[in-house]
Enzyme design. Structure first.
Site, PDB file in Angstrom:
ATOM      1  N   ASN A  49      77.889  22.573  30.017  1.00 50.31           N
ATOM      2  CA  ASN A  49      79.280  22.145  29.516  1.00 50.31           C
ATOM      3  C   ASN A  49      79.890  21.510  30.816  1.00 50.31           C
ATOM      4  O   ASN A  49      80.230  22.591  31.826  1.00 50.31           O
ATOM      5  CB  ASN A  49      80.098  23.547  29.205  1.00 50.31           C
TER       6      ASN A  49
ATOM      7  N   CYS B 242      88.568  21.537  28.908  1.00 51.98           N
ATOM      8  CA  CYS B 242      87.624  20.843  28.026  1.00 51.98           C
ATOM      9  C   CYS B 242      88.156  19.714  27.108  1.00 51.98           C
ATOM     10  O   CYS B 242      87.492  19.026  26.575  1.00 51.98           O
ATOM     11  CB  CYS B 242      86.669  21.885  27.395  1.00 51.98           C
TER      12      CYS B 242
ATOM     13  N   HIS C 286      82.674  17.924  21.899  1.00 53.19           N
ATOM     14  CA  HIS C 286      82.710  18.453  23.251  1.00 53.19           C
ATOM     15  C   HIS C 286      81.168  19.317  23.178  1.00 53.19           C
ATOM     16  O   HIS C 286      80.798  19.945  22.378  1.00 53.19           O
ATOM     17  CB  HIS C 286      83.547  19.532  23.456  1.00 53.19           C
TER      18      HIS C 286
HETATM   19  C1  LIG Z   1      78.435  33.329  25.351  1.00 57.20           C
HETATM   20  C2  LIG Z   1      77.840  33.327  24.058  1.00 57.20           C
HETATM   21  C3  LIG Z   1      76.444  32.070  24.429  1.00 57.20           C
HETATM   22  C4  LIG Z   1      77.126  34.424  23.978  1.00 57.20           C
HETATM   23  O1  LIG Z   1      76.358  34.518  22.643  1.00 57.20           O
HETATM   24  P1  LIG Z   1      76.398  35.407  21.735  1.00 57.20           P
HETATM   25  O2  LIG Z   1      75.523  35.254  20.582  1.00 57.20           O
HETATM   26  O3  LIG Z   1      77.916  36.020  21.279  1.00 57.20           O
HETATM   27  O4  LIG Z   1      75.653  36.982  22.475  1.00 57.20           O
HETATM   28  P2  LIG Z   1      75.066  37.939  21.872  1.00 57.20           P
HETATM   29  O5  LIG Z   1      75.860  38.667  20.865  1.00 57.20           O
HETATM   30  O6  LIG Z   1      73.569  37.597  21.323  1.00 57.20           O
HETATM   31  O7  LIG Z   1      74.688  38.747  23.170  1.00 57.20           O
HETATM   32  C5  LIG Z   1      75.516  39.150  23.981  1.00 57.20           C
HETATM   33  C6  LIG Z   1      74.832  40.135  25.007  1.00 57.20           C
HETATM   34  O8  LIG Z   1      74.384  39.413  25.854  1.00 57.20           O
HETATM   35  C7  LIG Z   1      74.753  39.650  27.290  1.00 57.20           C
HETATM   36  N1  LIG Z   1      74.592  38.223  27.992  1.00 57.20           N
HETATM   37  C8  LIG Z   1      75.611  37.477  28.320  1.00 57.20           C
HETATM   38  N2  LIG Z   1      75.167  36.468  29.050  1.00 57.20           N
HETATM   39  C9  LIG Z   1      74.025  36.544  29.029  1.00 57.20           C
HETATM   40  C10 LIG Z   1      73.224  35.736  29.917  1.00 57.20           C
HETATM   41  N3  LIG Z   1      73.505  34.870  30.485  1.00 57.20           N
HETATM   42  N4  LIG Z   1      71.870  36.238  29.931  1.00 57.20           N
HETATM   43  C11 LIG Z   1      71.362  37.433  29.324  1.00 57.20           C
HETATM   44  N5  LIG Z   1      72.307  38.305  28.686  1.00 57.20           N
HETATM   45  C12 LIG Z   1      73.606  37.835  28.503  1.00 57.20           C
HETATM   46  C13 LIG Z   1      76.132  39.897  26.969  1.00 57.20           C
HETATM   47  O9  LIG Z   1      76.203  40.942  28.412  1.00 57.20           O
HETATM   48  C14 LIG Z   1      75.961  41.122  25.794  1.00 57.20           C
HETATM   49  O10 LIG Z   1      75.109  42.215  26.240  1.00 57.20           O
HETATM   50  P3  LIG Z   1      75.686  43.465  25.342  1.00 57.20           P
HETATM   51  O11 LIG Z   1      75.466  43.404  24.140  1.00 57.20           O
HETATM   52  O12 LIG Z   1      74.784  44.518  26.062  1.00 57.20           O
HETATM   53  O13 LIG Z   1      77.214  43.628  25.770  1.00 57.20           O
HETATM   54  C15 LIG Z   1      78.710  32.671  22.591  1.00 57.20           C
HETATM   55  O14 LIG Z   1      79.367  33.839  22.417  1.00 57.20           O
HETATM   56  C16 LIG Z   1      79.345  31.250  23.172  1.00 57.20           C
HETATM   57  O15 LIG Z   1      78.685  30.097  23.145  1.00 57.20           O
HETATM   58  N6  LIG Z   1      80.822  31.258  23.151  1.00 57.20           N
HETATM   59  C17 LIG Z   1      81.506  30.173  23.468  1.00 57.20           C
HETATM   60  C18 LIG Z   1      81.441  29.805  24.973  1.00 57.20           C
HETATM   61  C19 LIG Z   1      81.965  28.636  25.191  1.00 57.20           C
HETATM   62  O16 LIG Z   1      81.436  27.577  24.548  1.00 57.20           O
HETATM   63  N7  LIG Z   1      82.875  28.545  26.153  1.00 57.20           N
HETATM   64  C20 LIG Z   1      83.400  27.236  26.517  1.00 57.20           C
HETATM   65  C21 LIG Z   1      84.236  26.683  25.703  1.00 57.20           C
HETATM   66  S1  LIG Z   1      85.161  25.231  26.177  1.00 57.20           S
END
Ligand SMILES: CC(C)(COP(=O)(O)OP(=O)(O)OC[C@H]1O[C@@H](n2cnc3c(N)ncnc32)[C@H](O)[C@@H]1OP(=O)(O)O)[C@@H](O)C(=O)NCCC(=O)NCCS
Length: 320
Positions: A275, A113, A245
């Site tokens: 993304n 990215c 990004h």
């Molecule tokens: C992935 C992301 C959106 C998750 O958000 P978060 O606030 O950490 O998530 P939460 O803690 O609120 O929730 C996590 C829970 O949601 C669940 N979950 C994950 N994806 C889900 C989805 N698409 N729909 C519903 N639930 C989901 C997980 O399994 C987890 O469940 P658990 O608690 O039972 O294990 C966040 O961590 C993020 O944006 N990370 C960066 C990702 C990124 O940008 N990657 C590319 C970089 S170049």
């Protein structure tokens, strides 16, 4: 650092025909529109079905060249940032050069990215040191093109919902133009973050530790953008447009907030694209230009972060 007299003169964008909403994904995944929107800001994304990475790159390139009124034969260099090439070889850039029928030097950069910022840094540096000839105005085509949906497991809700496919392109011209140029640059790595986001060597699909990527992305982008600004001698409060990004609205908000860049100066177009990896910044740049949000003399900050984990930032003074 010494500023490089140059300007971005033409812009192109290409998105696959198929558009997929959060509800489309929720029809076969345990997720919901509300979960995706509140955690990421994403409502929809485009997914390549018939389009290859090079198809998207070529379409974006053609629009950028027409917009810049540059003939392909006049290009000195083509750099394509991608980590999802059509095949291991030739480089996607070579496919673009062949489609455009230009003898320009052509190679790819895999910076995930962060790739478009890497590509812009490399292209501007090569043109700036005269590596492709000493004529004052040299021309490079810089493209970001990716199909990350080909890397995400369709059954994995933690990755699939975050990504879309696409390409963006810009034409870079060196030479003096009323002070327009590249004022500041920063590139960096975060080797401890390697495992947080990767396709493991023995695996087919992208693996991601979301919260870990989130923390590292915010930290690296803030440091990188801060260094680029410092090298240019420009305060964050004097940035007219920040084009980060487009991974997640919460990452973007956290970075802009920590840097001290007001929300109304931040370009956000992930809501309908998600993304798009290396395509994310040139697509957002294209939106900003077409939307009339970049003015003469503006200080425009690009900031990228991605798997590796690398980060990079470029500060530009926008041409008149
Ligand atoms: C992935 C992301 C959106 C998750 O958000 P978060 O606030 O950490 O998530 P939460 O803690 O609120 O929730 C996590 C829970 O949601 C669940 N979950 C994950 N994806 C889900 C989805 N698409 N729909 C519903 N639930 C989901 C997980 O399994 C987890 O469940 P658990 O608690 O039972 O294990 C966040 O961590 C993020 O944006 N990370 C960066 C990702 C990124 O940008 N990657 C590319 C970089 S170049």
């Amino acid at each position: 650092m010494t500023a490089l007299a140059c300007r971005l003169t033409g812009f192109g964008a290409a998105l696959p025909a198929r558009r997929e909403t959060n509800d489309d994904l929720a029809a076969h995944l345990d997720t919901s529109d509300a979960w995706i929107r509140t955690r990421t800001g994403i409502a929809a994304r485009h997914v390549a079905v018939a389009e290859s990475t090079s198809d998207l790159a070529i379409a974006a390139a053609l629009e950028a060249l027409a917009d810049a009124d540059v003939a392909p034969a006049d290009l000195d260099l083509i750099v394509v940032a991608t980590s999802t090439p059509d095949s291991a070889c030739p480089a996607t850039a070579a496919r673009v050069a062949a489609a455009l029928d230009t003898p320009a030097a052509a190679f790819d950069i895999n910076g995930a990215c962060t790739g478009f910022v890497h590509a812009l840094a490399v292209a501007s540096s090569l043109l700036g040191v005269g590596a492709l000839g000493d004529r004052g105005d040299r021309l490079a085509l810089v493209v970001g093109a990716d199909r990350y949906r080909s890397l995400t497991d369709p059954a994995d809700r933690t990755t699939t919902v975050l990504f879309g496919d696409g390409a963006g392109a810009a034409v870079l011209r060196t030479g003096d133009h009323h002070g327009a140029g590249l004022l500041g640059l920063d590139l960096r790595g975060d080797p401890d973050g390697l495992a947080a986001l990767q396709v493991r060597p023995d695996a087919r699909w992208l693996h991601m530790d979301g919260p870990e990527v989130f923390r590292r992305a915010v930290r690296s982008l803030v440091s990188s953008a801060g260094s680029a600004l410092e090298r240019a001698g420009v305060a964050a409060g004097d940035v007219d447009r920040f084009i980060p990004h487009q991974a997640n609205v919460r990452i973007v908000d956290a970075v802009a907030g920590r840097l001290g860049i007001a929300a109304d100066r931040v370009e956000l177009d992930l809501v309908d694209r998600a993304n798009t990896s290396a395509a994310s910044i040139p697509l957002a740049l294209h939106s900003a230009v077409r939307g009339g949000r970049l003015q003469a003399d503006d200080r425009v900050l690009l900031g990228a972060v991605g798997a590796g984990m690398g980060a990079g930032s470029v500060l530009l003074r926008w041409p008149r």
